[in-house]
Motif scaffolding. Structure first.
Motif, PDB file in Angstrom:
ATOM      1  N   LEU A  25       0.821  -1.216   0.000  1.00 52.88           N
ATOM      2  CA  LEU A  25       0.000   0.000   0.000  1.00 52.88           C
ATOM      3  C   LEU A  25       0.856   1.268   0.000  1.00 52.88           C
ATOM      4  CD1 LEU A  25      -2.629  -1.356   2.489  1.00 52.88           C
ATOM      5  CD2 LEU A  25      -3.254  -0.282   0.320  1.00 52.88           C
ATOM      6  N   ILE A  26       1.890   1.281   0.821  1.00 56.36           N
ATOM      7  CA  ILE A  26       2.679   2.508   1.000  1.00 56.36           C
ATOM      8  C   ILE A  26       3.628   2.744  -0.175  1.00 56.36           C
ATOM      9  CG2 ILE A  26       4.666   1.591   2.270  1.00 56.36           C
ATOM     10  CD1 ILE A  26       4.378   3.985   4.182  1.00 56.36           C
ATOM     11  N   ARG A  27       3.881   1.681  -0.944  1.00 52.61           N
ATOM     12  CA  ARG A  27       4.715   1.824  -2.136  1.00 52.61           C
ATOM     13  C   ARG A  27       4.084   2.788  -3.138  1.00 52.61           C
ATOM     14  NH1 ARG A  27       9.004  -1.269  -3.306  1.00 52.61           N
ATOM     15  NH2 ARG A  27       8.741  -3.007  -1.887  1.00 52.61           N
ATOM     16  N   GLU A  28       2.742   2.814  -3.142  1.00 52.66           N
ATOM     17  CA  GLU A  28       2.033   3.701  -4.064  1.00 52.66           C
ATOM     18  C   GLU A  28       0.930   4.464  -3.322  1.00 52.66           C
ATOM     19  OE1 GLU A  28       1.324   1.778  -8.101  1.00 52.66           O
ATOM     20  OE2 GLU A  28       1.794   0.043  -6.827  1.00 52.66           O
ATOM     21  N   PRO A  29       1.332   5.471  -2.537  1.00 53.58           N
ATOM     22  CA  PRO A  29       0.335   6.204  -1.753  1.00 53.58           C
ATOM     23  C   PRO A  29      -0.749   6.769  -2.664  1.00 53.58           C
ATOM     24  CG  PRO A  29       2.554   6.855  -1.122  1.00 53.58           C
ATOM     25  CD  PRO A  29       2.677   6.015  -2.364  1.00 53.58           C
ATOM     26  N   GLY A  30      -1.992   6.650  -2.251  1.00 49.74           N
ATOM     27  CA  GLY A  30      -3.102   7.203  -3.027  1.00 49.74           C
ATOM     28  C   GLY A  30      -3.702   6.203  -3.994  1.00 49.74           C
ATOM     29  N   ARG A  31      -2.913   5.212  -4.407  1.00 44.73           N
ATOM     30  CA  ARG A  31      -3.472   4.230  -5.337  1.00 44.73           C
ATOM     31  C   ARG A  31      -4.486   3.349  -4.605  1.00 44.73           C
ATOM     32  NH1 ARG A  31      -0.635  -1.055  -8.173  1.00 44.73           N
ATOM     33  NH2 ARG A  31      -2.618  -2.135  -8.392  1.00 44.73           N
ATOM     34  N   VAL A  32      -5.631   3.145  -5.276  1.00 48.61           N
ATOM     35  CA  VAL A  32      -6.663   2.296  -4.689  1.00 48.61           C
ATOM     36  C   VAL A  32      -6.368   0.835  -5.048  1.00 48.61           C
ATOM     37  CG1 VAL A  32      -9.114   1.743  -4.644  1.00 48.61           C
ATOM     38  CG2 VAL A  32      -8.384   4.129  -4.791  1.00 48.61           C
ATOM     39  N   PHE A  33      -6.304  -0.015  -4.038  1.00 47.19           N
ATOM     40  CA  PHE A  33      -6.110  -1.448  -4.247  1.00 47.19           C
ATOM     41  C   PHE A  33      -7.412  -2.183  -3.930  1.00 47.19           C
ATOM     42  CE2 PHE A  33      -1.810  -0.026  -3.534  1.00 47.19           C
ATOM     43  CZ  PHE A  33      -1.019  -0.862  -4.306  1.00 47.19           C
ATOM     44  N   THR A  34      -7.809  -3.094  -4.781  1.00 45.47           N
ATOM     45  CA  THR A  34      -8.932  -3.959  -4.432  1.00 45.47           C
ATOM     46  C   THR A  34      -8.411  -5.022  -3.472  1.00 45.47           C
ATOM     47  OG1 THR A  34      -8.505  -5.541  -6.201  1.00 45.47           O
ATOM     48  CG2 THR A  34      -9.952  -3.679  -6.721  1.00 45.47           C
ATOM     49  N   ARG A  35      -9.347  -5.673  -2.763  1.00 44.85           N
ATOM     50  CA  ARG A  35      -8.929  -6.746  -1.856  1.00 44.85           C
ATOM     51  C   ARG A  35      -8.219  -7.856  -2.635  1.00 44.85           C
ATOM     52  NH1 ARG A  35     -13.465  -4.600  -0.030  1.00 44.85           N
ATOM     53  NH2 ARG A  35     -13.600  -4.064   2.170  1.00 44.85           N
ATOM     54  N   ALA A  36      -8.682  -8.127  -3.841  1.00 43.52           N
ATOM     55  CA  ALA A  36      -8.061  -9.184  -4.646  1.00 43.52           C
ATOM     56  C   ALA A  36      -6.614  -8.817  -4.983  1.00 43.52           C
ATOM     57  CB  ALA A  36      -8.868  -9.413  -5.921  1.00 43.52           C
ATOM     58  N   GLN A  37      -6.375  -7.552  -5.305  1.00 42.40           N
ATOM     59  CA  GLN A  37      -4.999  -7.122  -5.601  1.00 42.40           C
ATOM     60  C   GLN A  37      -4.109  -7.238  -4.369  1.00 42.40           C
ATOM     61  OE1 GLN A  37      -6.043  -3.258  -7.062  1.00 42.40           O
ATOM     62  NE2 GLN A  37      -5.682  -3.818  -9.199  1.00 42.40           N
ATOM     63  N   LEU A  38      -4.691  -6.927  -3.216  1.00 41.03           N
ATOM     64  CA  LEU A  38      -3.912  -7.026  -1.980  1.00 41.03           C
ATOM     65  C   LEU A  38      -3.617  -8.477  -1.633  1.00 41.03           C
ATOM     66  CD1 LEU A  38      -5.544  -4.145   0.067  1.00 41.03           C
ATOM     67  CD2 LEU A  38      -3.235  -4.202  -0.880  1.00 41.03           C
ATOM     68  N   LEU A  39      -4.572  -9.366  -1.930  1.00 45.72           N
ATOM     69  CA  LEU A  39      -4.327 -10.798  -1.736  1.00 45.72           C
ATOM     70  C   LEU A  39      -3.135 -11.228  -2.587  1.00 45.72           C
ATOM     71  CD1 LEU A  39      -7.642 -12.859  -1.721  1.00 45.72           C
ATOM     72  CD2 LEU A  39      -5.853 -12.865   0.013  1.00 45.72           C
ATOM     73  N   ASP A  40      -3.121 -10.753  -3.840  1.00 43.43           N
ATOM     74  CA  ASP A  40      -1.995 -11.053  -4.734  1.00 43.43           C
ATOM     75  C   ASP A  40      -0.686 -10.565  -4.139  1.00 43.43           C
ATOM     76  OD1 ASP A  40      -3.362 -12.307  -6.645  1.00 43.43           O
ATOM     77  OD2 ASP A  40      -3.334 -10.673  -8.107  1.00 43.43           O
TER      78      ASP A  40
END
Ligand code: CA
Length: 226
Positions: A163-178
């Motif tokens: 998350l902090i690598r790209e502040p402001g970028r919205v991540f879906t839960r699926a992307q975060l699982l990845d």
């Protein structure tokens, strides 16, 4: 050689898991109950713990809670099919992954490797990420908030790093699982919510009103970018 502590009271499963992990090149210690698991974890400092939740006496959730009091050792829990509540509680207590019984030993080995890989890649390059008062030292796996250091589990650490690598970028839960799983796993997006809750408890001054790790309703999460 990496050492894996396997905690399982069913001897048949314990032996099977032990044999597969040994075959995959790991040193394996097996215990059949919670008390001796905690003693082994303290004594032999394993690199990862495979922990059955259904144990006689002190159950696996109790062991997870106790382990997390003093250590960030990666934990993969074994849960019975249908025990979704236990799975969620396990993740909330800080387990890094779970495998549902009956499982294929090969799948378990793949999960163990993936969790260890996540832990290892975090220490691959000298890199410090900073945003909104939060600092993540990728090499040392250290996190601090306004100068105060915070203790995260490997999974929490990787989630926050993504998350902090790209502040402001919205991540879906699926992307975060990845981002936190090295191998393709069944989509289990509520697990992300459980981890986010834990991270907030650790880094947010007021976890109910997050300042850093923000919810994007109906989509997922983003790190604050101001
Ligand atoms: Ca059991």
């Amino acid at each position: 050689m990496k050492t894996i502590l396997v905690v399982e009271d069913e001897m048949k499963i314990a032996r099977l898991v032990r044999d597969y992990l040994r075959h995959a090149g790991f040193e394996v210690i097996v215990t059949g109950d919670g008390e001796s698991a905690l003693a082994s974890a303290r004594g032999s400092r394993p690199d990862l713990v495979v922990l059955d939740l259904g144990l006689p006496g002190r159950d696996g959730l109790d062991v997870t809670r106790e382990l997390r009091r003093s250590s960030n050792v990666p934990i993969v829990v074994l849960t019975a099919r249908g025990d979704e509540a236990d799975r969620i509680v396990g993740l909330e207590l800080g387990a890094d992954d779970y495998v549902v019984k009956p499982f294929s030993p090969k799948e378990l080995v793949a999960r163990v490797r993936a969790v260890l890989r996540r832990t290892a890649t975090a220490s691959a390059g000298p890199e410090v990420l900073r945003a909104a008062g939060v600092e993540v030292d990728v090499l040392r796996m250290r996190v601090s908030v306004e100068g105060r250091s915070v203790d995260l589990t490997p999974t929490e650490f990787h989630l926050l790093t993504a998350l902090i690598r790209e502040p402001g970028r919205v991540f879906t839960r699926a992307q975060l699982l990845d981002a936190v799983h090295g191998v393709a796993v069944e989509s289990y997006e509520r697990a992300i919510d459980a981890h986010v809750k834990n991270i907030r408890r650790k880094i947010e001054p007021a976890p109910g009103k997050p300042r850093y790790l923000l919810t994007v309703h109906g989509v997922g999460y983003r790190f604050a970018d101001e």
